[in-house]
Every structure is written in structure tokens, then in C-alpha cells.
Design a protein around this motif. Sequence first.
Motif, PDB file in Angstrom:
ATOM      1  N   GLY A  98      44.783  40.870  25.198  1.00 36.64           N
ATOM      2  CA  GLY A  98      44.292  42.239  25.283  1.00 36.64           C
ATOM      3  C   GLY A  98      44.557  42.992  26.566  1.00 36.64           C
ATOM      4  N   ALA A  99      45.124  42.340  27.593  1.00 27.21           N
ATOM      5  CA  ALA A  99      45.406  43.059  28.839  1.00 27.21           C
ATOM      6  C   ALA A  99      46.495  44.103  28.608  1.00 27.21           C
ATOM      7  CB  ALA A  99      45.841  42.085  29.927  1.00 27.21           C
ATOM      8  N   ASP A 100      46.353  45.284  29.223  1.00 32.90           N
ATOM      9  CA  ASP A 100      47.343  46.351  29.057  1.00 32.90           C
ATOM     10  C   ASP A 100      48.669  46.010  29.724  1.00 32.90           C
ATOM     11  OD1 ASP A 100      45.675  47.959  27.562  1.00 32.90           O
ATOM     12  OD2 ASP A 100      44.853  48.983  29.316  1.00 32.90           O
ATOM     13  N   SER A 101      48.605  45.376  30.878  1.00 36.04           N
ATOM     14  CA  SER A 101      49.815  44.954  31.577  1.00 36.04           C
ATOM     15  C   SER A 101      49.427  43.929  32.635  1.00 36.04           C
ATOM     16  CB  SER A 101      50.542  46.141  32.225  1.00 36.04           C
ATOM     17  OG  SER A 101      49.702  46.768  33.178  1.00 36.04           O
ATOM     18  N   VAL A 102      50.342  42.995  32.882  1.00 41.66           N
ATOM     19  CA  VAL A 102      50.108  41.946  33.882  1.00 41.66           C
ATOM     20  C   VAL A 102      51.399  41.751  34.671  1.00 41.66           C
ATOM     21  CG1 VAL A 102      49.493  39.533  34.291  1.00 41.66           C
ATOM     22  CG2 VAL A 102      48.444  40.784  32.386  1.00 41.66           C
ATOM     23  N   ALA A 103      51.277  41.729  35.983  1.00 39.51           N
ATOM     24  CA  ALA A 103      52.430  41.453  36.845  1.00 39.51           C
ATOM     25  C   ALA A 103      52.409  39.994  37.278  1.00 39.51           C
ATOM     26  CB  ALA A 103      52.415  42.360  38.071  1.00 39.51           C
ATOM     27  N   LEU A 136      54.724  42.213  32.439  1.00 38.20           N
ATOM     28  CA  LEU A 136      54.523  41.940  31.021  1.00 38.20           C
ATOM     29  C   LEU A 136      53.583  42.983  30.442  1.00 38.20           C
ATOM     30  CD1 LEU A 136      55.036  38.979  32.468  1.00 38.20           C
ATOM     31  CD2 LEU A 136      54.584  38.178  30.139  1.00 38.20           C
ATOM     32  N   THR A 137      53.965  43.532  29.306  1.00 41.38           N
ATOM     33  CA  THR A 137      53.176  44.543  28.603  1.00 41.38           C
ATOM     34  C   THR A 137      53.056  44.130  27.145  1.00 41.38           C
ATOM     35  OG1 THR A 137      55.183  45.842  28.227  1.00 41.38           O
ATOM     36  CG2 THR A 137      53.857  46.415  30.147  1.00 41.38           C
ATOM     37  N   PRO A 138      52.124  44.732  26.400  1.00 44.48           N
ATOM     38  CA  PRO A 138      51.946  44.322  25.008  1.00 44.48           C
ATOM     39  C   PRO A 138      53.241  44.423  24.191  1.00 44.48           C
ATOM     40  CG  PRO A 138      50.103  45.648  25.707  1.00 44.48           C
ATOM     41  CD  PRO A 138      51.112  45.702  26.823  1.00 44.48           C
ATOM     42  N   GLY A 139      53.469  43.426  23.353  1.00 49.38           N
ATOM     43  CA  GLY A 139      54.672  43.386  22.548  1.00 49.38           C
ATOM     44  C   GLY A 139      54.522  44.174  21.262  1.00 49.38           C
ATOM     45  N   THR A 150      56.231  42.130  26.017  1.00 51.67           N
ATOM     46  CA  THR A 150      57.566  42.439  26.503  1.00 51.67           C
ATOM     47  C   THR A 150      57.595  42.132  27.994  1.00 51.67           C
ATOM     48  OG1 THR A 150      56.979  44.752  26.908  1.00 51.67           O
ATOM     49  CG2 THR A 150      57.941  44.219  24.768  1.00 51.67           C
ATOM     50  N   VAL A 151      58.785  41.782  28.506  1.00 51.25           N
ATOM     51  CA  VAL A 151      58.880  41.344  29.893  1.00 51.25           C
ATOM     52  C   VAL A 151      60.089  41.984  30.564  1.00 51.25           C
ATOM     53  CG1 VAL A 151      60.151  39.250  29.240  1.00 51.25           C
ATOM     54  CG2 VAL A 151      58.959  39.341  31.443  1.00 51.25           C
ATOM     55  N   THR A 152      59.874  42.422  31.805  1.00 55.19           N
ATOM     56  CA  THR A 152      60.929  42.972  32.648  1.00 55.19           C
ATOM     57  C   THR A 152      60.829  42.314  34.012  1.00 55.19           C
ATOM     58  OG1 THR A 152      60.725  45.114  31.517  1.00 55.19           O
ATOM     59  CG2 THR A 152      61.945  45.080  33.596  1.00 55.19           C
ATOM     60  N   ALA A 192      51.143  46.536  38.120  1.00 55.68           N
ATOM     61  CA  ALA A 192      50.047  46.347  37.164  1.00 55.68           C
ATOM     62  C   ALA A 192      48.769  46.024  37.926  1.00 55.68           C
ATOM     63  CB  ALA A 192      50.381  45.227  36.180  1.00 55.68           C
ATOM     64  N   PRO A 193      47.612  46.367  37.372  1.00 53.74           N
ATOM     65  CA  PRO A 193      46.344  46.078  38.062  1.00 53.74           C
ATOM     66  C   PRO A 193      46.004  44.592  38.092  1.00 53.74           C
ATOM     67  CG  PRO A 193      45.947  47.050  35.900  1.00 53.74           C
ATOM     68  CD  PRO A 193      47.413  47.148  36.130  1.00 53.74           C
TER      69      PRO A 193
END
Length: 300
Positions: A274-279, A294-297, A220-222, A237-238
Motif C-alpha cells: 500500500g505504500a505510494d512510493s519507496v526509495a 519503486l511505485t505501485p505497479g 514499477t522500478v526505476t 520518496a518519503p
Amino acid sequence: MPAPPVTTVAVTSYSVHLPADERFGAAVADLPPVEPGCPADRAHTLLGRKGLLYKEPATRLALCAVHRALGLPDGVRPDTALDPRTAVVAASNLGNVATVVDVTRAVAKEGSRGVSPMAAPNASSNVIASSIALWFRFGGPNLMVCSGETAGLDALALGALLLRARRADRVLVVGAEPDDETAVAVRRGPAADATAPPLRAGAACVVLEPVTRAAAPLATVTVGPTVSRRADVPLPAPIVVGPGHLDPAAAWGDCYGAQGVLQTALAARLVAEGADSVAVLCGGDDDGWRTALLTPGRRP
């Protein structure tokens, strides 16, 4: 009257299409490897020969990125019915600048008769987005974003807005830039920064759908708001893909207006792996800064 629910936007497919060169072999720590794409003058190997004559390099690269994001077989142009619910938002600052310069010089020297009728359509600022829509038979809105270094994430935000406004059920966000002599000169400008990554030709595509409609959402993306100072940029995100962090531009060259789309595609792959979140971070001190998360869909 209650407000309608906000649509959660999912990335359902993506592609990165960077023609191989001496920079492309450089590894970017913690970023997934990317398969090199064909250069613009070999686009027929992916797209088929018919219809490519007189199309500019950035348009050809954009078509290649969409072709790969849709998972189409090499050398086959799709022959499908018009899809009125798929939209296109393209990001490019320099995609047709060479044609604009050539047409301007021809008119100044010979008048309007000096302009080739085959070259003139490429002078339209919307040529990349409209070419994608015509090629792949997408009948939804098609928009072109030329807003500087944030163009890729600006296009992503517009794509999400089209979904939330129910103007489309699917949006292809595409970024593409050339690296011809004219484009390089315009990008460099009179006060060139010798430390900045050089412009490179490349394209990327991110396919967006409402998460409730997506069969297999990858992420998912915001998209966040634009801010003027880098010090004010939130990094939620880290893991961050962008300048000063995991930076593909530093190793492979900068795709300028397309960079935000390219980084979003790479971030989607990290989340899918597998990343929990990515900016995603893109922008510059002149054009402002923008981020996406972006977070897992997961389907609700």
C-alpha cells in the motif's frame, strides 16, 4: 526515425533469504517481517539434494532465493524446458573469494595439480549467475556484477537494460554473499570501521518483467545514476530503505554486494502492501551511492 518507447519495468516477484541467527530476531521499525531461510548447509531442504555437492555457500543461498521467488515447492528441483528469454543478473563481491584464495594457495604450494577439479569451477567470477542459469534452465544472458556497495542496484539497472534492449522477457536479479572467515577478512580490510554493521550471509531475488507483459505487477522500478557524494543523492520518496533510514543492515548485518537487491525486495513488499512510493538507497563513500524508486505497479 522516432525512438522506440522506453519500457516500464515491473517487479513481479521477490524473495529475501536470510538464514536465522541471533541478529535476525531484531525488529526494524516500519519494515515488513521476513521469514528466516535455511542456512547454506541445509539448502537441500529447499532445493533437493541432487546437484548441490561442491557448490559454495553463496551459490546455495542464491539458488534458495530464486527458488522462493519462483514459488517452487520445497525439495523439488524444476524439470522444465530451456527458457531462452529469461536472463540472470547476479550481484556478489565475495561469493567465491574463499575458493579463489584456496586455489591460489594450492597452486603456489603444489602447482596446478594441487587444485581439485571439483573446486576449480567455483573460481570463476561468474559462478553464481551461471549456476542459477543451469539449475533453473534459463537460457538468456547471465551476468555477474562485483562493483562494491552499489552492486545490488547496479545489477538491477542491468536487468532493466536487458528488458529495454529486448534481450530478455524476464530477468532474475539475484544478490548473495557468504560470511566465511575469508570473506569477513576481505570485507573488513586493513582499516576496519568498528561502527559498520558486520557482514552476514544472505541472498535476495527480484524478478523483473516489462509492465506490459506482467500479469500482476507488484511495483514499477526505476534506478537512478551513481553519484560520488551522499549529500548529492536524490531521495524521491518519503519512505527510504537504506542507511540512515529504514536500515535492515543495521539490525540484521550487511549483505554487502547483495544489500541493494535485498532492500529492493523489501521496498517492493512495502509498495505491494500500500505504500505510494519507496526509495532504495545503497552505497558508500568509497564506491559511490545509488538509488532506486519503486511505485505501485499498474498495467497501462
